[in-house]
Design a protein around this motif. Structure first.
Motif, PDB file in Angstrom:
ATOM      1  N   ALA A 163      -5.671  10.100   8.462  1.00 36.04           N
ATOM      2  CA  ALA A 163      -5.177  10.328   6.978  1.00 36.04           C
ATOM      3  C   ALA A 163      -6.516  10.236   6.157  1.00 36.04           C
ATOM      4  O   ALA A 163      -6.750  10.881   5.364  1.00 36.04           O
ATOM      5  CB  ALA A 163      -4.146   9.268   6.579  1.00 36.04           C
ATOM      6  N   ALA A 164      -7.110   8.921   6.549  1.00 37.87           N
ATOM      7  CA  ALA A 164      -8.385   8.914   5.583  1.00 37.87           C
ATOM      8  C   ALA A 164      -9.564   9.851   5.688  1.00 37.87           C
ATOM      9  O   ALA A 164     -10.438  10.391   4.838  1.00 37.87           O
ATOM     10  CB  ALA A 164      -9.000   7.503   5.822  1.00 37.87           C
ATOM     11  N   PHE A 165      -9.506  10.442   6.995  1.00 34.50           N
ATOM     12  CA  PHE A 165     -10.678  11.583   7.028  1.00 34.50           C
ATOM     13  C   PHE A 165     -10.088  12.863   6.503  1.00 34.50           C
ATOM     14  O   PHE A 165     -11.132  13.515   5.963  1.00 34.50           O
ATOM     15  CB  PHE A 165     -10.698  12.093   8.767  1.00 34.50           C
ATOM     16  CG  PHE A 165     -11.670  12.902   8.867  1.00 34.50           C
ATOM     17  CD1 PHE A 165     -12.976  12.619   9.125  1.00 34.50           C
ATOM     18  CD2 PHE A 165     -11.176  14.303   9.163  1.00 34.50           C
ATOM     19  CE1 PHE A 165     -13.925  13.469   9.426  1.00 34.50           C
ATOM     20  CE2 PHE A 165     -12.129  15.274   9.691  1.00 34.50           C
ATOM     21  CZ  PHE A 165     -13.550  14.898   9.635  1.00 34.50           C
ATOM     22  N   ARG A 166      -9.039  13.009   6.172  1.00 37.03           N
ATOM     23  CA  ARG A 166      -8.395  14.255   5.736  1.00 37.03           C
ATOM     24  C   ARG A 166      -8.629  14.168   4.075  1.00 37.03           C
ATOM     25  O   ARG A 166      -8.698  15.074   3.349  1.00 37.03           O
ATOM     26  CB  ARG A 166      -6.856  14.500   6.000  1.00 37.03           C
ATOM     27  CG  ARG A 166      -6.497  15.082   7.347  1.00 37.03           C
ATOM     28  CD  ARG A 166      -5.182  15.517   7.392  1.00 37.03           C
ATOM     29  NE  ARG A 166      -4.131  14.599   7.134  1.00 37.03           N
ATOM     30  CZ  ARG A 166      -3.699  13.731   8.233  1.00 37.03           C
ATOM     31  NH1 ARG A 166      -3.842  14.006   9.364  1.00 37.03           N
ATOM     32  NH2 ARG A 166      -2.700  13.034   7.740  1.00 37.03           N
TER      33      ARG A 166
ATOM     34  N   GLY B 261      -7.954   3.346  -0.490  1.00 35.85           N
ATOM     35  CA  GLY B 261      -6.963   2.414   0.144  1.00 35.85           C
ATOM     36  C   GLY B 261      -6.731   2.652   1.544  1.00 35.85           C
ATOM     37  O   GLY B 261      -6.469   1.952   2.390  1.00 35.85           O
ATOM     38  N   LEU B 262      -6.733   4.116   2.033  1.00 36.01           N
ATOM     39  CA  LEU B 262      -6.384   4.395   3.552  1.00 36.01           C
ATOM     40  C   LEU B 262      -7.824   4.127   4.017  1.00 36.01           C
ATOM     41  O   LEU B 262      -7.521   3.445   5.291  1.00 36.01           O
ATOM     42  CB  LEU B 262      -6.365   5.769   3.569  1.00 36.01           C
ATOM     43  CG  LEU B 262      -5.355   6.539   2.904  1.00 36.01           C
ATOM     44  CD1 LEU B 262      -5.250   8.022   2.912  1.00 36.01           C
ATOM     45  CD2 LEU B 262      -3.941   6.154   3.707  1.00 36.01           C
ATOM     46  N   ALA B 263      -8.890   4.073   3.848  1.00 37.23           N
ATOM     47  CA  ALA B 263     -10.216   3.377   4.435  1.00 37.23           C
ATOM     48  C   ALA B 263     -10.045   1.982   4.595  1.00 37.23           C
ATOM     49  O   ALA B 263     -10.340   1.486   5.929  1.00 37.23           O
ATOM     50  CB  ALA B 263     -11.334   3.845   3.658  1.00 37.23           C
ATOM     51  N   LEU B 264      -9.581   1.314   3.511  1.00 36.76           N
ATOM     52  CA  LEU B 264      -9.306  -0.256   3.842  1.00 36.76           C
ATOM     53  C   LEU B 264      -8.471  -0.432   4.667  1.00 36.76           C
ATOM     54  O   LEU B 264      -8.281  -1.422   5.436  1.00 36.76           O
ATOM     55  CB  LEU B 264      -9.214  -0.731   2.398  1.00 36.76           C
ATOM     56  CG  LEU B 264     -10.155  -0.872   1.447  1.00 36.76           C
ATOM     57  CD1 LEU B 264      -9.677  -1.339   0.033  1.00 36.76           C
ATOM     58  CD2 LEU B 264     -11.630  -1.392   1.883  1.00 36.76           C
ATOM     59  N   MET B 265      -7.212   0.188   4.826  1.00 34.32           N
ATOM     60  CA  MET B 265      -6.168   0.131   5.670  1.00 34.32           C
ATOM     61  C   MET B 265      -6.404   0.295   7.017  1.00 34.32           C
ATOM     62  O   MET B 265      -6.169  -0.324   8.007  1.00 34.32           O
ATOM     63  CB  MET B 265      -5.005   0.874   5.300  1.00 34.32           C
ATOM     64  CG  MET B 265      -3.794   0.570   6.243  1.00 34.32           C
ATOM     65  SD  MET B 265      -2.502   2.002   5.944  1.00 34.32           S
ATOM     66  CE  MET B 265      -2.236   1.867   4.184  1.00 34.32           C
ATOM     67  N   THR B 266      -7.402   1.290   7.374  1.00 33.12           N
ATOM     68  CA  THR B 266      -7.800   1.582   8.572  1.00 33.12           C
ATOM     69  C   THR B 266      -8.832   0.636   9.281  1.00 33.12           C
ATOM     70  O   THR B 266      -8.741   0.126  10.295  1.00 33.12           O
ATOM     71  CB  THR B 266      -8.784   2.913   8.358  1.00 33.12           C
ATOM     72  OG1 THR B 266      -7.871   3.939   8.180  1.00 33.12           O
ATOM     73  CG2 THR B 266      -9.285   3.141   9.970  1.00 33.12           C
TER      74      THR B 266
ATOM     75  N   ALA C 184       0.924  -1.347  -0.048  1.00 36.26           N
ATOM     76  CA  ALA C 184       0.096  -0.029  -0.164  1.00 36.26           C
ATOM     77  C   ALA C 184       0.632   1.339   0.038  1.00 36.26           C
ATOM     78  O   ALA C 184       0.327   2.168  -0.296  1.00 36.26           O
ATOM     79  CB  ALA C 184      -0.920   0.139   1.075  1.00 36.26           C
ATOM     80  N   GLY C 185       2.000   1.259   0.431  1.00 37.24           N
ATOM     81  CA  GLY C 185       2.884   2.443   0.419  1.00 37.24           C
ATOM     82  C   GLY C 185       3.025   3.004   1.863  1.00 37.24           C
ATOM     83  O   GLY C 185       4.088   3.259   2.509  1.00 37.24           O
ATOM     84  N   ALA C 186       1.884   3.002   2.540  1.00 33.41           N
ATOM     85  CA  ALA C 186       1.704   3.296   3.884  1.00 33.41           C
ATOM     86  C   ALA C 186       2.258   4.570   3.922  1.00 33.41           C
ATOM     87  O   ALA C 186       2.780   4.852   5.025  1.00 33.41           O
ATOM     88  CB  ALA C 186       2.076   2.180   4.723  1.00 33.41           C
ATOM     89  N   GLY C 187       1.825   5.609   3.261  1.00 37.54           N
ATOM     90  CA  GLY C 187       2.343   7.006   3.307  1.00 37.54           C
ATOM     91  C   GLY C 187       2.175   7.658   4.862  1.00 37.54           C
ATOM     92  O   GLY C 187       3.099   8.269   5.592  1.00 37.54           O
ATOM     93  N   PRO C 188       0.844   7.543   5.374  1.00 34.60           N
ATOM     94  CA  PRO C 188       0.680   8.052   6.522  1.00 34.60           C
ATOM     95  C   PRO C 188       1.428   7.288   7.835  1.00 34.60           C
ATOM     96  O   PRO C 188       1.298   8.047   8.966  1.00 34.60           O
ATOM     97  CB  PRO C 188      -0.729   7.892   6.817  1.00 34.60           C
ATOM     98  CG  PRO C 188      -1.385   7.586   5.438  1.00 34.60           C
ATOM     99  CD  PRO C 188      -0.433   6.997   4.767  1.00 34.60           C
TER     100      PRO C 188
END
Length: 246
Positions: free
Chosen positions: A212-215, A221-226, A77-81
């Protein structure tokens, strides 16, 4: 096949009975069987001890498996946050409790030459295949003729890269399981503490990912990661609290 979803001790003690019941019930029982297997993984205190130290060995292996899946998922995913940078070094602080938990869950070798020799032999046999694959992949990737590979070759190299990573992660879990037969496994309280550390780290990572997904609500992808991190944190926490009962 569904019997393989159950913890090893459950399979060894009641595997044949469960298989017979699933065969009689047919496909309509498959979903409930899978759900029941998942619930049993969250309750290690209910597992029978068919061999001394079996529960500790399985829990330690499962915890390392969680770490492997998390690492591969973040790599994909890269996982930037969740990755530290110069401006925000604390963004990777969630890794500290997870690494602490993994260290606590790793078997402790006895300080004797025979035991250490057996442990080294087990590690060499287990990790040699993925090590050779990784070395071969590095060799191929560094060939001058492949600086700008054509599309099919690039795809093939990418597939080989991920296959090697996944295979290495699987063999690492196998190493922990095999080492548990050679060295002393962590005690119940130590494993409970390890699970609590890992659950804490996953929860912190889930909070960072949610922020991060909220922003950036458009980032699916961020929502799935969360969701994945929160689910993993909850599962590890439940298993850790249950293990305290044993």
């Amino acid at each position: 096949m569904l019997i393989r979803l159950y913890p090893p001790a459950i399979r060894e003690r009641w595997g044949s009975d469960i298989a017979d019941e699933v065969d009689r019930a047919g496909p309509r029982s498959w979903f409930n069987t899978a759900v029941g297997a998942g619930k049993l993984w969250l309750h290690p205190s209910d597992w029978p001890e068919t061999v001394a130290g079996q529960t500790s060995r399985v829990v330690a292996t499962a915890l390392v498996a969680v770490g492997v899946v998390l690492t591969l998922s973040l790599r994909a995913a890269g996982a930037g946050p969740l990755t530290a940078n110069i401006d925000h070094p604390a963004s990777s602080a969630w890794l500290i409790p997870i690494l602490t938990g993994v260290v606590l869950a790793v078997p402790s070798p006895a300080l004797s030459v025979p035991v250490l020799g057996r442990l080294v032999a087990v590690a060499a046999r287990t990790l040699a295949p993925p090590g050779l694959l990784f070395a071969a992949l590095c060799l191929v990737a560094n060939l001058g003729s492949l600086d700008s590979p054509v599309c099919p070759v690039r795809v093939l190299l990418l597939v080989c890269y991920w296959v090697t990573l996944c295979f290495g992660g699987i063999r690492l879990c196998v190493l922990v399981a095999r080492a548990g037969r050679v060295v002393a496994m962590p005690s119940g309280p130590r494993l409970h503490l390890a699970l609590m550390f890992v659950a804490t780290g996953l929860a912190v990572a889930a909070v960072q990912s949610f922020a991060a997904a909220f922003r950036e609500p458009s980032e699916v992808g961020l929502a799935l990661m969360t969701c994945g991190l929160a689910t993993s944190a909850t599962a590890v926490l439940i298993a850790g609290m249950d293990l305290r009962r044993r």
